[in-house]
Design a protein around this motif. Structure first.
Motif, PDB file in Angstrom:
ATOM      1  N   ILE A 246       0.850  -1.190   0.000  1.00  0.00           N
ATOM      2  CA  ILE A 246       0.000   0.000   0.000  1.00  0.00           C
ATOM      3  C   ILE A 246       0.888   1.243   0.000  1.00  0.00           C
ATOM      4  O   ILE A 246       1.837   1.342   0.792  1.00  0.00           O
ATOM      5  N   LEU A 247       0.559   2.207  -0.887  1.00  0.00           N
ATOM      6  CA  LEU A 247       1.311   3.460  -0.979  1.00  0.00           C
ATOM      7  C   LEU A 247       0.357   4.638  -1.074  1.00  0.00           C
ATOM      8  O   LEU A 247      -0.827   4.467  -1.382  1.00  0.00           O
ATOM      9  N   SER A 248       0.876   5.824  -0.835  1.00  0.00           N
ATOM     10  CA  SER A 248       0.131   7.058  -1.076  1.00  0.00           C
ATOM     11  C   SER A 248       0.772   7.785  -2.250  1.00  0.00           C
ATOM     12  O   SER A 248       1.987   7.997  -2.274  1.00  0.00           O
ATOM     13  N   GLN A 249      -0.046   8.130  -3.253  1.00  0.00           N
ATOM     14  CA  GLN A 249       0.435   8.860  -4.428  1.00  0.00           C
ATOM     15  C   GLN A 249      -0.544   9.987  -4.745  1.00  0.00           C
ATOM     16  O   GLN A 249      -1.745   9.741  -4.898  1.00  0.00           O
ATOM     17  N   ALA A 250      -0.012  11.209  -4.846  1.00  0.00           N
ATOM     18  CA  ALA A 250      -0.825  12.372  -5.198  1.00  0.00           C
ATOM     19  C   ALA A 250      -2.055  12.498  -4.306  1.00  0.00           C
ATOM     20  O   ALA A 250      -3.166  12.771  -4.777  1.00  0.00           O
ATOM     21  N   GLY A 251      -1.851  12.232  -3.024  1.00  0.00           N
ATOM     22  CA  GLY A 251      -2.944  12.377  -2.069  1.00  0.00           C
ATOM     23  C   GLY A 251      -3.930  11.227  -2.055  1.00  0.00           C
ATOM     24  O   GLY A 251      -4.936  11.292  -1.345  1.00  0.00           O
TER      25      GLY A 251
END
Length: 359
Positions: A246-251
């Motif tokens: 799981i990652l966070s990208q561009a909010g």
């Protein structure tokens, strides 16, 4: 009819424990299916309920009454086995009425019950035939009729359809379900076929290695599997699983998987970087013009109302089930883009295999 309860039931053969403390509650009139791979203990559990196999520890109860030490003939059950076990020299009528004759019921009552069951199962025109003159499906109906005529509290089915061809299995599934709806007797049914489980059951018990993985309605297990085992076992074709994190990208949160970056639209509190197994069923993947991930088609299997597409993405095998006949089928070797439907993915912990939503 009766309730059936198992309380921390254990079965050991010598020093080998094959059933590990199973707790099960079958309601009055319920149709429960025990399903799982070969060797998972489902038939052993059924035979303990029947009294054919002794319980090592724990209790089995019918209507709250402990029956561990009650002989099978005194439990008021009827079993239907994989092999029909019909008397070859007796007619259908004689096979149906044999258990009543052993119980010394009046001949008029035997004839009444046999005629009623024969009418229920469409056997009236076959009553004077011998088993050798019947088809496989007709023999199985006689075996079921022999169980029904006794009017037991509980029906136990041990893979009764596994000897039949695919078309006949489908017909017999319908007959068993219709029979249960008419009679309403508490029923426990063992199968390794998850399609049988999904179509027949009020409640499914998924077993693995002598333990219960999950109990629920067919749709509960399909939409909300508790772990990767249940997710992979329930549903055909099998769910696709892709390793990732799981990652966070561009909010926004995404799942960076082995096939590409996929949307993570699941409401679950977990830290970025968590290793996961991203699960998506073949019927929940679709072709898109942009976005999603790229895959090369390896094989297309048209099956009439639906088609199965086998593809490869970054070395991972991907299955896509197409049920919309207006969608043009790709050709082997063609490059396509695939994307999951929103809200249809399941996310499992990479180590434990547990569904993060259910955890």
């Amino acid at each position: 009819m009766a309730t059936v309860t198992t309380r921390k039931v254990v079965k050991s053969f010598g020093n080998v424990e094959v059933i590990h403390g199973i707790e099960l509650n079958v309601a009055d009139g319920e149709f429960v299916v025990l399903v799982g791979p070969s060797g998972c203990g489902k038939s052993t559990l059924l035979r303990m309920i029947a009294g054919l196999v002794d319980v090592t520890s724990g209790d089995i109860e019918f209507d709250g009454r402990r029956v561990n030490d009650v002989a099978p003939r005194d439990r008021d059950i009827a079993m239907v086995f994989q092999n029909y076990a019909l008397y070859p020299t007796k007619t259908v009528r004689q096979n149906l009425g044999f258990s009543l004759k052993i119980r010394r019921e009046a001949q008029a009552e035997i004839e009444r019950k046999v005629d009623a069951v024969a009418d229920l199962l469409g056997l009236t025109k076959l009553l004077d035939r011998l088993p050798g003159q019947l088809s496989g499906g007709q023999r199985q109906r006689v075996a079921m009729g022999r169980a029904i005529v006794r009017q037991p509290q509980v029906f136990l089915f041990d893979e009764p359809l596994s000897n039949l061809d695919a078309l006949l299995r489908g017909r017999m599934r319908s007959e068993i379900k219709a029979m249960h709806q008419r009679i309403g007797t508490t029923s426990i049914y063992v199968t390794h076929d998850q399609v049988e489980a999904m179509t027949l059951a009020d409640q499914i018990v998924v077993m693995n290695g002598g333990r219960v993985e999950q109990i629920g309605s067919p749709l509960e297990l399909y939409h909300h599997p508790v772990n990767t085992f249940v997710a992979g076992f329930i549903g055909a074709p099998q769910m696709n699983f892709f390793k990732g994190r799981i990652l966070s990208q561009a909010g926004q949160r995404v799942a960076d998987t082995a096939v590409g970056v996929l949307p993570f639209d699941i409401d679950v509190a977990t830290d970025d970087g968590r290793e996961i197994s991203y699960g998506i069923r073949p019927e929940h993947l679709g072709f898109v013009a942009e976005g999603g991930f790229e895959a090369r088609v390896k094989l297309v299997e048209p099956m009439g109302a639906e088609s199965l597409v086998l593809a490869e993405a970054r070395g991972e095998e991907v299955q896509v089930l197409i049920r919309d006949e207006s969608v043009p089928l790709p050709l082997p070797g063609e490059i396509v883009r695939l994307a999951p439907q929103r809200g249809k993915a399941c996310t499992f912990d990479a180590v434990s295999g547990c569904n993060l939503v259910a955890a």
